[in-house]
Design an enzyme around this catalytic site. Structure first.
Site, PDB file in Angstrom:
ATOM      1  N   HIS A 177       0.837  -1.223   0.000  1.00 27.57           N
ATOM      2  CA  HIS A 177       0.000   0.000   0.000  1.00 27.57           C
ATOM      3  C   HIS A 177       0.863   1.261   0.000  1.00 27.57           C
ATOM      4  O   HIS A 177       0.464   2.291   0.518  1.00 27.57           O
ATOM      5  CB  HIS A 177      -0.941   0.032   1.202  1.00 27.57           C
ATOM      6  CG  HIS A 177      -1.740  -1.224   1.362  1.00 27.57           C
ATOM      7  ND1 HIS A 177      -2.930  -1.448   0.720  1.00 27.57           N
ATOM      8  CD2 HIS A 177      -1.463  -2.362   2.065  1.00 27.57           C
ATOM      9  CE1 HIS A 177      -3.372  -2.646   1.041  1.00 27.57           C
ATOM     10  NE2 HIS A 177      -2.499  -3.228   1.842  1.00 27.57           N
ATOM     11  N   GLU A 193      10.998   8.330 -16.329  1.00 29.86           N
ATOM     12  CA  GLU A 193       9.649   8.828 -16.635  1.00 29.86           C
ATOM     13  C   GLU A 193       9.232   8.448 -18.057  1.00 29.86           C
ATOM     14  O   GLU A 193       8.079   8.081 -18.311  1.00 29.86           O
ATOM     15  CB  GLU A 193       9.595  10.347 -16.449  1.00 29.86           C
ATOM     16  CG  GLU A 193       9.673  10.742 -14.975  1.00 29.86           C
ATOM     17  CD  GLU A 193       9.869  12.235 -14.757  1.00 29.86           C
ATOM     18  OE1 GLU A 193       9.651  12.677 -13.629  1.00 29.86           O
ATOM     19  OE2 GLU A 193      10.252  12.964 -15.696  1.00 29.86           O
ATOM     20  N   LYS A 239      17.712  20.916  -9.745  1.00 30.86           N
ATOM     21  CA  LYS A 239      17.029  19.682 -10.140  1.00 30.86           C
ATOM     22  C   LYS A 239      17.918  18.679 -10.857  1.00 30.86           C
ATOM     23  O   LYS A 239      18.804  19.054 -11.626  1.00 30.86           O
ATOM     24  CB  LYS A 239      15.855  20.014 -11.064  1.00 30.86           C
ATOM     25  CG  LYS A 239      14.842  20.950 -10.446  1.00 30.86           C
ATOM     26  CD  LYS A 239      13.770  20.216  -9.717  1.00 30.86           C
ATOM     27  CE  LYS A 239      12.681  19.816 -10.672  1.00 30.86           C
ATOM     28  NZ  LYS A 239      11.704  19.008  -9.961  1.00 30.86           N
ATOM     29  N   SER A 277      16.930  20.953 -15.131  1.00 32.13           N
ATOM     30  CA  SER A 277      15.806  21.824 -15.441  1.00 32.13           C
ATOM     31  C   SER A 277      16.342  23.123 -16.026  1.00 32.13           C
ATOM     32  O   SER A 277      17.403  23.588 -15.625  1.00 32.13           O
ATOM     33  CB  SER A 277      15.016  22.103 -14.159  1.00 32.13           C
ATOM     34  OG  SER A 277      14.279  23.298 -14.305  1.00 32.13           O
TER      35      SER A 277
END
Ligand code: ARG
Length: 477
Positions: A170, A304, A297, A291
């Site tokens: 979970h 992704e 970043k 970024s």
């Protein structure tokens, strides 16, 4: 060009050189545009030449065409193969598809005998054969990619057979596990993915040649010979099925979809683990991007994209299922739409597996962060309940209840289970003794799960040994 070179045109200007004799005019531009598949099915060129060669040899051997004609055609096909390899093959979109391009080029190169190649053959059994060969070749290539991915997983799993991390259910800390064990779960998925591709290969490996347009052929062909020459297991048994079946493409796309879902789940974990909230792993620079506005970043774009590409591959499967679902037997031109989803999914999967293999191989692990997380959040509560069952012979349900109270106490005191004083635990269950501390730390919990398939370092190493043997064996096949 083709009209002149094929020698088959009878003056009906603009109509197709291969089949235009009963037409007065050719198709309008929009029709030509929707009908032509050359821009994608040119990828079948190598398979088309291979299958034509096998068919031509068989026609020569059976005496259906003369051995002279057969030799000339084979010489022409050799030339075409060279042109395809050096990029000089003159593709012509007006000739609809790759099959008619090859045949027209053959006519330009060797003259009228080229027209004998299509004896006892239709584009319907031809395309079914070419496409099966393409999928078969690509299964072999993708299997190599999956094998390399498994190799990267094993190498990291070996390095991290003892590295403790929280295991989740979970998406909440559940029980401590080893990172090696977690990675080997993906090895198992890849093992099944490879086995699904192997099954698909086995089932597709039947040769449609000889099915003709749909009903077979009146010529005395030798179907076993063409099947054999193209390394198919056997000729397809039913001519109508042979030209209208695209199960092999659907099965290939299903296998790729499932494999892509596995990669996507791992990609999702990498996105989570590499973020500052978890900070369990660091992706190498090779697989991270910056970024353009936020200098701090390090974005996990590779992961992704792998996660997103699974959607695209599943889309290919869904698209082709929908194309096929309403088709009566046998061939309909709808089936020309089978190729792009398959080409796209194969190429997409190929890049996903390469990126994922690189990301796993390069992954840097913050062992201290992982251990800290594994020791927080009462992840050894189950171990405590199990200890109560084993040492005090309590029923599990009662042990679960007592453990719940002890967890509540630790929560109130804002400490871990291992940091509670024995006397405090004894207030809740007087039978508890100092031996309980032997199960409350994450490393102890992990070490105790030493049976087959468990997360203990020894069990992980045993799984790795089996996996290594398996990979070496498959290497030889
Ligand atoms: N380009 C076609 C395809 O990919 C080849 C088969 C054409 N057959 C036909 N009867 N028009 O499906």
């Amino acid at each position: 060009m083709a009209e002149k070179s094929s020698g088959q045109d009878s003056g009906n200007a603009g109509s197709n050189a291969m089949w235009g004799a009963r037409f007065d005019r050719g198709p309008v531009e929009a029709m030509e545009g929707i009908n032509s598949s050359l821009h994608f099915d040119r990828r079948l060129a190598a398979q088309d030449v291979r299958a034509s060669r096998a068919h031509c040899r068989m026609l020569g051997k059976t005496g259906i065409i003369s051995s002279e004609a057969s030799s000339r055609i084979l010489e022409g096909l050799d030339l075409i193969e060279k042109e395809l390899a050096d990029g000089s093959f003159p593709f012509d979109a007006k000739l609809e598809d790759i099959h008619m391009n090859v045949e027209a080029r053959l006519a330009a190169l060797i003259g009228e005998d080229a027209g004998r190649l299509h004896t006892a053959r239709s584009r319907n059994d031809q395309v079914a054969t070419d496409f099966r060969l393409w999928v078969r070749d690509n299964i072999d290539a993708l299997d190599d990619g999956l094998k390399a991915f498994q190799g990267a997983l094993i190498a990291q799993a070996e390095t991290h057979a003892d590295t403790i991390m929280p295991g989740f259910t979970h998406m909440q800390g559940a029980q401590p596990v080893t990172f090696g064990h977690h990675l080997m779960a993906y090895y198992e998925m890849a093992r099944r993915d490879r086995s699904r591709l192997a099954d698909c290969r086995e089932r597709l490996n039947e040769c449609p040649l000889g099915a003709g347009a749909l009903a077979g052929t009146p010529f005395p062909i030798d179907r076993a010979a063409t099947a054999d020459a193209l390394e198919f297991r056997e000729p397809a048994r039913n001519s109508m099925d042979a030209v209208s079946d695209r199960d092999f493409a659907l099965e290939f796309l299903s296998a790729l979809s499932i494999a892509a879902v596995h990669l996507s789940r791992l990609a999702e974990e990498i996105v989570l683990w590499s973020g500052p909230q978890f900070a369990f792993v660091r992706l190498s620079d090779s697989f991270s991007t910056g970024s353009s506005i936020m200098p701090q970043k390090r974005n996990p774009d590779g992961a992704e994209l792998v996660r997103a590409k699974a959607g695209r591959i599943i889309g290919s499967l869904t698209g082709l299922l929908v194309v096929m679902k309403g088709l009566p037997l046998a061939y309909s031109k709808d089936m020309q739409e089978d190729k792009e989803p398959v080409f796209d999914a194969a190429g997409t999967f190929e890049s996903c597996i390469a990126v994922m293999t690189g990301m796993i191989a390069d992954l840097e692990v913050d062992k201290a962060r992982m251990a800290e997380a594994a020791n927080a959040g009462f992840l050894t509560a189950t171990d405590l309940a199990d200890w109560l069952v084993r040492s005090l012979e309590l029923p599990f349900r009662k042990a679960h209840h007592i453990t719940g109270s002890i967890v509540k106490l630790a929560e109130e005191k804002n400490c871990g289970l291992a940091e509670l004083a024995l006397a405090e635990m004894q207030k809740i269950e007087p039978g508890i003794n100092a031996d309980v501390f032997s199960v409350l730390a994450a490393d102890k919990s992990v070490a105790s799960r030493s049976g087959l398939g468990g997360t203990a370092p020894g069990a992980v190493r045993a799984a790795i040994a089996i996996a290594r043997k398996e990979l070496a064996r498959k290497e030889l096949e």
